[in-house]
Design a protein around this motif. Structure first.
Motif, PDB file in Angstrom:
ATOM      1  N   SER A 131       2.306   1.600  -3.651  1.00 33.03           N
ATOM      2  CA  SER A 131       1.399   1.318  -4.776  1.00 33.03           C
ATOM      3  C   SER A 131       1.456   2.411  -5.848  1.00 33.03           C
ATOM      4  N   HIS A 132       1.689   3.660  -5.439  1.00 31.59           N
ATOM      5  CA  HIS A 132       1.763   4.772  -6.398  1.00 31.59           C
ATOM      6  C   HIS A 132       2.996   4.700  -7.280  1.00 31.59           C
ATOM      7  N   GLU A 133       3.972   3.865  -6.885  1.00 32.32           N
ATOM      8  CA  GLU A 133       5.209   3.709  -7.665  1.00 32.32           C
ATOM      9  C   GLU A 133       5.152   2.485  -8.592  1.00 32.32           C
ATOM     10  N   LYS A 147       0.826  -1.209   0.000  1.00 31.59           N
ATOM     11  CA  LYS A 147       0.000   0.000   0.000  1.00 31.59           C
ATOM     12  C   LYS A 147       0.858   1.255   0.000  1.00 31.59           C
ATOM     13  N   THR A 179      -2.298  -3.064  -4.424  1.00 26.21           N
ATOM     14  CA  THR A 179      -1.548  -2.256  -5.407  1.00 26.21           C
ATOM     15  C   THR A 179      -2.493  -1.565  -6.389  1.00 26.21           C
ATOM     16  N   ASN A 180      -3.732  -1.344  -5.945  1.00 25.46           N
ATOM     17  CA  ASN A 180      -4.730  -0.615  -6.742  1.00 25.46           C
ATOM     18  C   ASN A 180      -5.008  -1.269  -8.098  1.00 25.46           C
ATOM     19  N   SER A 228       3.557   0.433 -11.678  1.00 20.02           N
ATOM     20  CA  SER A 228       2.728   0.610 -12.877  1.00 20.02           C
ATOM     21  C   SER A 228       2.834  -0.597 -13.806  1.00 20.02           C
ATOM     22  N   HIS A 261      -3.202  -3.698  -9.756  1.00 18.85           N
ATOM     23  CA  HIS A 261      -2.070  -4.137 -10.596  1.00 18.85           C
ATOM     24  C   HIS A 261      -2.270  -5.596 -11.007  1.00 18.85           C
TER      25      HIS A 261
END
Length: 267
Positions: free
Chosen positions: A80-82, A77, A104-105, A84, A107
């Motif tokens: 997660s913004h890193e 968490k 990971t939103n 892609s 992924h």
């Protein structure tokens, strides 16, 4: 491809050592480790980059999730913004793909794996599973990492990883338990500790090599040792009467059920 290990524990170290032994470039490997002492040890031992926090450096990177299961959710968490386009290769026992996706939103490029302790000497066996179809390049990269610590197999169902945990994950402990009992039996018969250790360990090692190419004919191998009316036959009767096969089944079943239970708790 670049490889980033999240966590620098024993299994991560075994994988890094295996990769370097197969001439993987140290410049392509980095470790994210919060423990400063471990960080310095990893950098000194492997001559690779070792950092305290994860920062994305390349879309074309494999992230090896190598932290304890209970640390996985908070770590994923937090980064997660890193994440892609990178591939996540998880060796976190019991953590399901759906949970990694959630943390990971959404992924999708995720591979679960279950290596075992023998990875430390590059004689491990690793089970792999993914829900996604990997392209040739990415599949080869995953197999290169798994192959650096021994052999590997691809599974067709994620649920089989609980069985893998009970068999090859826990399996080395069963072998060590048997070897320890074998040595104690040898000493009870009058052999010295040194004599017992050498005889028992070499017998087990040699037998496993002999069986390697005859796994479909193990009963024939048993028969070839146990001649009618001989000493081996008498010993085997005791193993059979004490239902060794049933005891092993119960042990693996218990480990399997525990793996499922822990998995449900972690997820």
């Amino acid at each position: 491809m670049n490889i980033c290990f999240l966590g620098g524990g024993n299994m991560a170290s075994a994988m890094i050592s295996g990769l370097l032994n197969k001439n993987y470039s140290p410049a392509l490997i980095r470790v994210i480790e919060s423990d400063s002492k471990k960080r310095l040890e990893i950098k000194a031992r492997f001559n690779i980059s070792s950092e305290a926090e994860f920062k994305k450096i390349d879309e074309d990177e494999i992230i090896v999730l190598a932290v304890k299961p209970q640390q996985t959710e908070s770590l994923l968490k937090s980064i997660s913004h890193e994440i892609s386009q990178q591939i996540i290769l998880s060796i976190a026992a019991g953590i399901q793909i759906k949970s990694i996706e959630k943390w990971t939103n959404g992924h999708k490029s995720i591979v679960r794996s279950m290596p075992n302790m023998c990875a430390q000497i590059q004689l491990g066996i690793t089970a792999l599973f993914t829900q996604e179809t990997l392209d040739t390049k990415n599949k080869m990269a995953i197999e290169e990492i798994a192959g650096a610590i021994g052999d590997f197999i691809w599974l067709d169902n994620e649920s089989k990883l609980d069985a893998v945990t009970a068999i090859s994950g826990s399996g080395p402990a069963y072998i060590f338990y048997f070897l320890d009992a074998f040595i104690k039996a040898a000493i009870e018969l009058g052999l010295s500790r040194n004599e017992a250790e050498k005889l028992c360990s070499k017998t087990m090692l040699g037998s496993s090599h002999l069986a390697k190419d005859q796994l479909n004919n193990l009963q024939n191998l048993i028969t070839s040792v146990a001649s009618k009316g001989g000493t081996t036959e008498e010993g085997l009767k005791q193993l059979e009467s004490n239902k060794l096969d049933e005891a092993l089944l119960k042990a693996t079943r218990a480990a399997y059920e525990r793996s499922k239970k822990l998995g449900s708790e972690f997820n």
